[in-house]
Design a protein around this motif. Structure first.
Motif, mmCIF file in Angstrom:
data_model
loop_
_atom_site.group_PDB
_atom_site.id
_atom_site.type_symbol
_atom_site.label_atom_id
_atom_site.label_comp_id
_atom_site.label_asym_id
_atom_site.label_seq_id
_atom_site.Cartn_x
_atom_site.Cartn_y
_atom_site.Cartn_z
ATOM 1 N N ARG A 57 -28.682 -60.118 -11.446
ATOM 2 C CA ARG A 57 -29.147 -59.815 -10.370
ATOM 3 C C ARG A 57 -30.380 -60.532 -9.988
ATOM 4 N N ALA A 58 -30.321 -61.167 -8.825
ATOM 5 C CA ALA A 58 -31.431 -62.228 -8.387
ATOM 6 C C ALA A 58 -31.652 -62.269 -7.022
ATOM 7 N N GLN A 59 -33.229 -62.390 -7.037
ATOM 8 C CA GLN A 59 -33.435 -62.513 -5.465
ATOM 9 C C GLN A 59 -33.146 -63.807 -4.620
ATOM 10 N N TYR A 60 -32.749 -64.766 -5.329
ATOM 11 C CA TYR A 60 -32.317 -66.135 -4.861
ATOM 12 C C TYR A 60 -31.531 -66.726 -6.059
ATOM 13 N N ALA A 61 -30.574 -67.529 -5.285
ATOM 14 C CA ALA A 61 -29.611 -68.272 -6.323
ATOM 15 C C ALA A 61 -29.451 -69.842 -5.823
ATOM 16 N N ILE A 62 -29.344 -70.626 -6.869
ATOM 17 C CA ILE A 62 -29.350 -71.999 -6.503
ATOM 18 C C ILE A 62 -27.728 -72.404 -6.869
ATOM 19 N N GLY A 63 -26.767 -72.854 -6.230
ATOM 20 C CA GLY A 63 -25.563 -73.398 -6.576
ATOM 21 C C GLY A 63 -25.719 -75.034 -6.857
ATOM 22 N N ALA A 64 -25.791 -75.196 -8.395
ATOM 23 C CA ALA A 64 -26.056 -76.483 -8.817
ATOM 24 C C ALA A 64 -24.624 -76.724 -9.596
ATOM 25 N N ASP A 65 -23.515 -76.462 -9.289
ATOM 26 C CA ASP A 65 -22.534 -76.119 -10.094
ATOM 27 C C ASP A 65 -21.414 -77.509 -9.853
ATOM 28 N N GLY A 66 -21.843 -78.459 -9.335
ATOM 29 C CA GLY A 66 -20.870 -79.674 -9.519
ATOM 30 C C GLY A 66 -20.073 -79.762 -8.596
ATOM 31 N N GLY A 67 -19.057 -81.000 -8.304
ATOM 32 C CA GLY A 67 -18.339 -81.044 -7.471
ATOM 33 C C GLY A 67 -17.208 -80.079 -7.085
ATOM 34 N N ASN A 68 -16.986 -79.290 -7.711
ATOM 35 C CA ASN A 68 -15.865 -78.058 -7.545
ATOM 36 C C ASN A 68 -16.740 -76.719 -7.664
ATOM 37 N N SER A 69 -17.862 -76.586 -6.662
ATOM 38 C CA SER A 69 -18.668 -75.656 -6.669
ATOM 39 C C SER A 69 -18.036 -74.226 -6.432
ATOM 40 N N LEU A 70 -18.155 -73.215 -7.372
ATOM 41 C CA LEU A 70 -17.667 -72.159 -6.922
ATOM 42 C C LEU A 70 -18.718 -71.062 -6.179
ATOM 43 N N VAL A 71 -19.867 -71.511 -6.323
ATOM 44 C CA VAL A 71 -21.005 -70.888 -5.573
ATOM 45 C C VAL A 71 -20.753 -71.305 -3.936
ATOM 46 N N ALA A 72 -20.407 -72.420 -3.763
ATOM 47 C CA ALA A 72 -20.091 -72.946 -2.138
ATOM 48 C C ALA A 72 -18.823 -72.203 -1.730
ATOM 49 N N ALA A 73 -17.661 -72.163 -2.623
ATOM 50 C CA ALA A 73 -16.613 -71.368 -2.234
ATOM 51 C C ALA A 73 -16.816 -69.900 -2.031
ATOM 52 N N ASN A 74 -17.657 -69.252 -2.926
ATOM 53 C CA ASN A 74 -17.984 -67.849 -2.844
ATOM 54 C C ASN A 74 -18.792 -67.534 -1.538
ATOM 55 N N MET A 75 -19.458 -68.440 -1.084
ATOM 56 C CA MET A 75 -20.570 -68.214 0.011
ATOM 57 C C MET A 75 -19.906 -68.881 1.134
ATOM 58 N N GLY A 76 -18.592 -69.138 1.133
ATOM 59 C CA GLY A 76 -17.898 -69.739 2.211
ATOM 60 C C GLY A 76 -18.535 -70.987 3.044
#
Length: 589
Positions: A169-188
């Motif tokens: 659990r975080a107040q903020y998150a950074i998606g630095a997970d590369g060219g197939n970013s799951l963070v970007a996908a989950n955030m739409g």
């Protein structure tokens, strides 16, 4: 289920993620970086490290360590085009500011030098720096899903060694997970562009090429060798360790036989392109990757931010990948730190997307244009993909002879090589990024004018103190020791620079510190007498304000605001500026 609470979660521990972890820890913000991989990069990958990134490393106290591991600027100097290492050389150019024509520009622009440090050597330095400052970094830790709520980000994680699932659990998150970013996908967050321009292969080799490189040192060697069966075989050799370790990079047809990408064929290809049939070569690793041209539609979704390849993907031309990634984190980290400390409102965070998304788009387009700009080289050389060795020799003969059309052919090649300045000496693109957002207060006084650099803004860096620009470098004397203007700034705090007549600004900084509780340093740079002296007038020539004016710098060393004169109420002016930067109205994301 086990839970971890942390102010900032960083998904990914490549250059962007590790830089973010190190910077946040440097600013006394607890951060956790996670990576699904067992450790840092296991192969060279990215390598060119430009001056702006070296300045970030300087701010972190890591510059000297990186320099000891890196290939120095002098050895990066040449780009060489040839039929093979042992064969005829076709063209050569000075690169990365190492040649006599561009070296003064690079030396004047920064206290730091470019270097060539492969990613598998850079990442451990960032990792050690992050951990030494207190950041947590967990490898073999995979993100399963990430969601956000009004007051937090929740990440479902899995330990890939034990199989344990847990929650962060975080107040903020950074998606630095590369060219197939799951963070970007989950955030739409969608990507705009082309995700599959073609496959490429990188082969990490040990091969002693000292005899062919010591007299023409360079980071990159471009070879084109005809094959009687496969046609023209081109490859770029990236120097990892002079002159015995290399990465051979080439594109390939995905429909060709798989055997052509196996070790015996790759070693045969390497020997053919090197031009030494019996050369001992060890193949250390092979990696397949895809050339992409894509940018995220946004680098922020509420409490979640994208950095590095998660936000921008492009070919390795211009060497901008790792550099842009680290600089993303440098822009974002201080803003998160200010908000988490209660020194700024969440509206400040919107400036990250406003400032870095235009940079991402420009970088992707520049890298792609450099790919297109290489086509005239092939045309000038007269090479085509399916030439026989005899046809290639016939095409190259005029370049290497004194026939009547040789001069014209060599002139065409020289012109094509000159176009490569936009890839290998593109100083303005490397250093000239300027920001426009609510975190930059533009000039409003009548004395301010729009600057005209007078030279190509991509090729040449134009230093400026205009708001949004990065602080110009000038050598100063501080307590009898040489230092750069950049050494007066950074360290996670705002800095105000003024002149010998700037005592009212010192008083204003004291008043604003008390009112806002924000750490602001102030330095008076004098022409002759004082703690900090502009000995040769280099700062006076670039500061853009009078001695009694000021330049206000953000923690990332970009100019937040300047006052060309001393206003009637300096404390009120400075307070209004900082309030506008730190407490803007929140924006919907």
């Amino acid at each position: 289920m086990r839970e971890i609470a942390i102010p900032v979660l960083i998904v990914g521990a490549g250059p962007a993620g590790l830089a973010a972890a190190a910077l946040l820890a440097h600013y006394d913000v607890a951060a956790l970086a996670v990576s699904r991989h067992p450790g840092t990069a296991n192969s060279p990958r990215a390598h060119i490290t430009n001056q702006r990134t070296m300045e970030v490393l300087r701010d972190l106290g890591l510059e000297a360590q990186v320099k000891t591991l890196a290939m120095p600027k002098e050895q990066m100097r040449h780009n060489v085009w040839a039929t093979s290492f042992a064969g005829p050389e076709l063209a050569r150019m000075d690169s990365w500011g190492a040649g006599p024509e561009r070296a003064p520009d690079y030396a004047a622009a920064s206290p730091c030098e470019m270097c060539n440090i492969p990613q598998h050597l850079l990442e451990p330095v960032l990792l050690a720096g992050a951990r030494a400052k207190g950041a947590q970094v967990l490898f073999n830790t995979e993100l399963i899903e990430i969601t956000q709520h009004n007051d937090q980000v929740v990440a479902q994680m899995r330990d890939r060694v034990t199989g344990e699932d847990f929650v962060v659990r975080a107040q903020y998150a950074i998606g630095a997970d590369g060219g197939n970013s799951l963070v970007a996908a989950n955030m739409g967050i969608a990507m705009e562009g082309e995700m599959a321009l073609g496959p490429a292969l990188s082969c990490w080799l040990e091969a002693d090429l000292t005899a062919y490189c010591a007299s023409r040192p360079g980071a990159l060697y471009w070879m084109s060798q005809p094959d009687p069966v496969l046609g023209l075989q081109s490859a770029t050799f990236v120097c990892v360790r002079p002159w015995t370790e290399w990465v051979m990079v080439f594109t390939y047809d995905p429909g060709q036989p798989e055997a052509s990408l196996e070790e015996p064929a790759l070693l045969a290809r390497a020997r053919a392109i090197i031009g030494v049939p019996e050369l001992p070569i060890r193949l250390k690793a092979v990696s397949k990757w895809t050339i992409k041209r894509a940018v995220a539609t946004s680098m922020q979704a509420g409490r979640v931010f994208l950095a590095g390849d998660a936000a921008h993907r492009h070919p390795p031309t211009n060497g901008l990948g790792t550099n842009t990634s680290v600089q993303d984190s440098y822009n974002l980290a201080w803003k998160l730190a200010m908000v988490l400390r209660g020194k700024a409102g969440p509206g400040l965070l919107a400036s990250y997307n406003d400032e870095r998304l235009p940079v991402a788009r420009a970088v992707v387009e520049r890298a792609m244009q450099s790919v297109y700009d290489m086509q005239p080289l092939g045309e000038a050389l007269g090479l085509a993909p399916w030439q026989t060795p005899e046809q290639m020799a016939a095409a190259l003969e005029p370049l290497l002879a004194t026939t009547p059309d040789s001069e014209a052919r060599r002139a065409a090649l020289a012109q094509a090589v000159q176009l490569q300045q936009y890839q290998f000496n593109c100083h303005g693109v490397e250093l000239g990024q300027r920001y426009a957002s609510a975190a930059v207060r533009p000039d409003v006084d009548a004395g301010a004018t729009l600057e005209n650099p007078g030279r190509d803004a991509q090729l040449y860096y134009h230093a400026s103190s205009q708001p949004g620009a990065s602080l110009p470098h000038a050598w100063l004397s501080r307590g009898g020791q040489r230092c750069s203007t950049l050494d007066l700034a950074g360290q996670g705090r705002f800095v105000l620079l003024t002149g010998a007549s700037g005592q009212p600004w010192r008083d204003a900084v004291e008043a604003v510190r008390d009112a806002l509780g924000v750490d602001i340093a102030v330095h008076a740079i004098a022409a002759a007498d004082g703690e900090i002296i502009d000995v040769d007038g280099a700062w006076a020539a670039q500061r853009g304000v009078a001695e009694y004016g000021c330049v206000l710098l953000r923690p990332d060393r970009h100019v937040a605001w300047r006052s060309r004169t001393l206003p009637a109420d300096a404390p009120a002016a400075l307070l209004a500026v900082l309030n506008a930067i730190l407490w803007p109205e929140p924006q919907d994301c």
